[in-house]
Design a protein around this motif. Sequence first.
Motif, PDB file in Angstrom:
ATOM      1  N   ARG A 106       0.842  -1.212   0.000  1.00 46.94           N
ATOM      2  CA  ARG A 106       0.000   0.000   0.000  1.00 46.94           C
ATOM      3  C   ARG A 106       0.870   1.253   0.000  1.00 46.94           C
ATOM      4  NH1 ARG A 106      -2.972  -2.768   3.871  1.00 46.94           N
ATOM      5  NH2 ARG A 106      -2.013  -1.521   5.506  1.00 46.94           N
ATOM      6  N   GLU A 107       1.923   1.262   0.811  1.00 43.30           N
ATOM      7  CA  GLU A 107       2.813   2.429   0.855  1.00 43.30           C
ATOM      8  C   GLU A 107       3.486   2.649  -0.489  1.00 43.30           C
ATOM      9  OE1 GLU A 107       5.465   1.565   4.035  1.00 43.30           O
ATOM     10  OE2 GLU A 107       3.990   2.047   5.599  1.00 43.30           O
ATOM     11  N   ARG A 108       3.871   1.582  -1.152  1.00 42.77           N
ATOM     12  CA  ARG A 108       4.491   1.696  -2.469  1.00 42.77           C
ATOM     13  C   ARG A 108       3.510   2.262  -3.486  1.00 42.77           C
ATOM     14  NH1 ARG A 108       6.270  -3.622  -3.111  1.00 42.77           N
ATOM     15  NH2 ARG A 108       7.640  -3.429  -1.343  1.00 42.77           N
ATOM     16  N   GLN A 109       2.248   1.815  -3.413  1.00 40.74           N
ATOM     17  CA  GLN A 109       1.236   2.334  -4.332  1.00 40.74           C
ATOM     18  C   GLN A 109       1.010   3.821  -4.111  1.00 40.74           C
ATOM     19  OE1 GLN A 109      -2.186  -0.136  -3.631  1.00 40.74           O
ATOM     20  NE2 GLN A 109      -1.840  -1.294  -5.509  1.00 40.74           N
ATOM     21  N   VAL A 110       0.923   4.227  -2.857  1.00 40.30           N
ATOM     22  CA  VAL A 110       0.715   5.643  -2.555  1.00 40.30           C
ATOM     23  C   VAL A 110       1.907   6.455  -3.046  1.00 40.30           C
ATOM     24  CG1 VAL A 110       0.549   7.314  -0.668  1.00 40.30           C
ATOM     25  CG2 VAL A 110      -0.839   5.248  -0.633  1.00 40.30           C
ATOM     26  N   HIS A 111       3.111   5.957  -2.804  1.00 42.27           N
ATOM     27  CA  HIS A 111       4.317   6.655  -3.250  1.00 42.27           C
ATOM     28  C   HIS A 111       4.334   6.783  -4.770  1.00 42.27           C
ATOM     29  CE1 HIS A 111       8.387   8.112  -3.382  1.00 42.27           C
ATOM     30  NE2 HIS A 111       8.758   7.088  -4.133  1.00 42.27           N
ATOM     31  N   ASP A 112       3.966   5.718  -5.486  1.00 40.36           N
ATOM     32  CA  ASP A 112       3.934   5.758  -6.948  1.00 40.36           C
ATOM     33  C   ASP A 112       2.881   6.740  -7.450  1.00 40.36           C
ATOM     34  OD1 ASP A 112       5.943   3.908  -6.989  1.00 40.36           O
ATOM     35  OD2 ASP A 112       4.637   2.195  -7.453  1.00 40.36           O
ATOM     36  N   GLU A 113       1.718   6.776  -6.793  1.00 39.27           N
ATOM     37  CA  GLU A 113       0.668   7.710  -7.205  1.00 39.27           C
ATOM     38  C   GLU A 113       1.094   9.148  -6.974  1.00 39.27           C
ATOM     39  OE1 GLU A 113      -2.869   6.559  -5.145  1.00 39.27           O
ATOM     40  OE2 GLU A 113      -3.062   4.688  -6.269  1.00 39.27           O
ATOM     41  N   VAL A 114       1.766   9.421  -5.858  1.00 39.01           N
ATOM     42  CA  VAL A 114       2.243  10.774  -5.577  1.00 39.01           C
ATOM     43  C   VAL A 114       3.305  11.162  -6.601  1.00 39.01           C
ATOM     44  CG1 VAL A 114       3.544  12.163  -3.919  1.00 39.01           C
ATOM     45  CG2 VAL A 114       1.663  10.733  -3.138  1.00 39.01           C
ATOM     46  N   SER A 115       4.194  10.251  -6.921  1.00 38.63           N
ATOM     47  CA  SER A 115       5.227  10.543  -7.912  1.00 38.63           C
ATOM     48  C   SER A 115       4.615  10.814  -9.276  1.00 38.63           C
ATOM     49  CB  SER A 115       6.203   9.375  -8.024  1.00 38.63           C
ATOM     50  OG  SER A 115       6.853   9.159  -6.805  1.00 38.63           O
ATOM     51  N   LEU A 116       3.626  10.045  -9.662  1.00 36.49           N
ATOM     52  CA  LEU A 116       2.951  10.246 -10.944  1.00 36.49           C
ATOM     53  C   LEU A 116       2.233  11.579 -10.967  1.00 36.49           C
ATOM     54  CD1 LEU A 116       2.206   9.023 -13.688  1.00 36.49           C
ATOM     55  CD2 LEU A 116       0.220   7.993 -12.586  1.00 36.49           C
ATOM     56  N   PHE A 117       1.597  11.945  -9.861  1.00 38.11           N
ATOM     57  CA  PHE A 117       0.890  13.225  -9.768  1.00 38.11           C
ATOM     58  C   PHE A 117       1.872  14.388  -9.904  1.00 38.11           C
ATOM     59  CE2 PHE A 117      -0.707  16.746  -7.123  1.00 38.11           C
ATOM     60  CZ  PHE A 117      -1.855  17.056  -7.861  1.00 38.11           C
ATOM     61  N   GLU A 118       3.044  14.263  -9.239  1.00 36.55           N
ATOM     62  CA  GLU A 118       4.043  15.331  -9.314  1.00 36.55           C
ATOM     63  C   GLU A 118       4.598  15.441 -10.726  1.00 36.55           C
ATOM     64  OE1 GLU A 118       6.848  14.327  -6.313  1.00 36.55           O
ATOM     65  OE2 GLU A 118       5.577  15.102  -4.689  1.00 36.55           O
ATOM     66  N   THR A 120       2.975  14.722 -13.551  1.00 41.34           N
ATOM     67  CA  THR A 120       1.956  15.341 -14.427  1.00 41.34           C
ATOM     68  C   THR A 120       1.784  16.811 -14.117  1.00 41.34           C
ATOM     69  OG1 THR A 120       0.209  14.624 -12.927  1.00 41.34           O
ATOM     70  CG2 THR A 120       0.703  13.198 -14.810  1.00 41.34           C
ATOM     71  N   ARG A 121       1.974  17.202 -12.874  1.00 36.69           N
ATOM     72  CA  ARG A 121       1.868  18.618 -12.506  1.00 36.69           C
ATOM     73  C   ARG A 121       3.026  19.436 -13.068  1.00 36.69           C
ATOM     74  NH1 ARG A 121       1.224  20.223  -6.545  1.00 36.69           N
ATOM     75  NH2 ARG A 121       1.447  22.290  -7.420  1.00 36.69           N
ATOM     76  N   SER A 122       4.208  18.845 -13.085  1.00 35.01           N
ATOM     77  CA  SER A 122       5.369  19.578 -13.538  1.00 35.01           C
ATOM     78  C   SER A 122       5.420  19.694 -15.050  1.00 35.01           C
ATOM     79  CB  SER A 122       6.645  18.941 -13.005  1.00 35.01           C
ATOM     80  OG  SER A 122       6.815  17.666 -13.584  1.00 35.01           O
ATOM     81  N   GLY A 123       4.563  18.937 -15.756  1.00 37.39           N
ATOM     82  CA  GLY A 123       4.482  19.041 -17.200  1.00 37.39           C
ATOM     83  C   GLY A 123       5.480  18.205 -17.952  1.00 37.39           C
ATOM     84  N   ARG A 124       6.077  17.259 -17.330  1.00 39.10           N
ATOM     85  CA  ARG A 124       7.062  16.419 -18.004  1.00 39.10           C
ATOM     86  C   ARG A 124       6.423  15.281 -18.698  1.00 39.10           C
ATOM     87  NH1 ARG A 124      12.222  16.005 -14.090  1.00 39.10           N
ATOM     88  NH2 ARG A 124      12.452  18.203 -13.732  1.00 39.10           N
TER      89      ARG A 124
END
Length: 124
Positions: A106-118, A120-124
């Motif tokens: 679960r922690e890995r999934q949350v970390h991956d989702e946060v990384s993906l969100f960051e 997409t926000r940064s525009g890369r």
Amino acid sequence: MIRLLWTASAEVRYYLRRYMPSNIVLDLIRSRRGLKWALPAMLLAVPYLLVASWSTALIENGGPGWLHLVVLIGIWNALKMVAIGSVSLAMLVKARARERQARRHRERQVHDEVSLFELTRSGR
């Protein structure tokens, strides 16, 4: 005849499973919440062995023969309590390992989702 014996043994098993105190304790210990109580439940072997010893002393002093059954039941229940302690300790270790693995997943999934969100926000 075999059907009658089969039915009788099933009914006896159902009765013993449902109403005998040692079986009720064993069923409670086998649940996830009850695994932590298995080692203290091993201490229940002591009273069972004391009852068996007391019954043996009564038999030797001329007590009734049906006390042999009490001795047998006492020793059997003591063995069950000792066995559940070691088995449930292994079950507890296995359950905690599974829970730790699920928590890490679960922690890995949350970390991956946060990384993906960051990302997409940064525009890369």
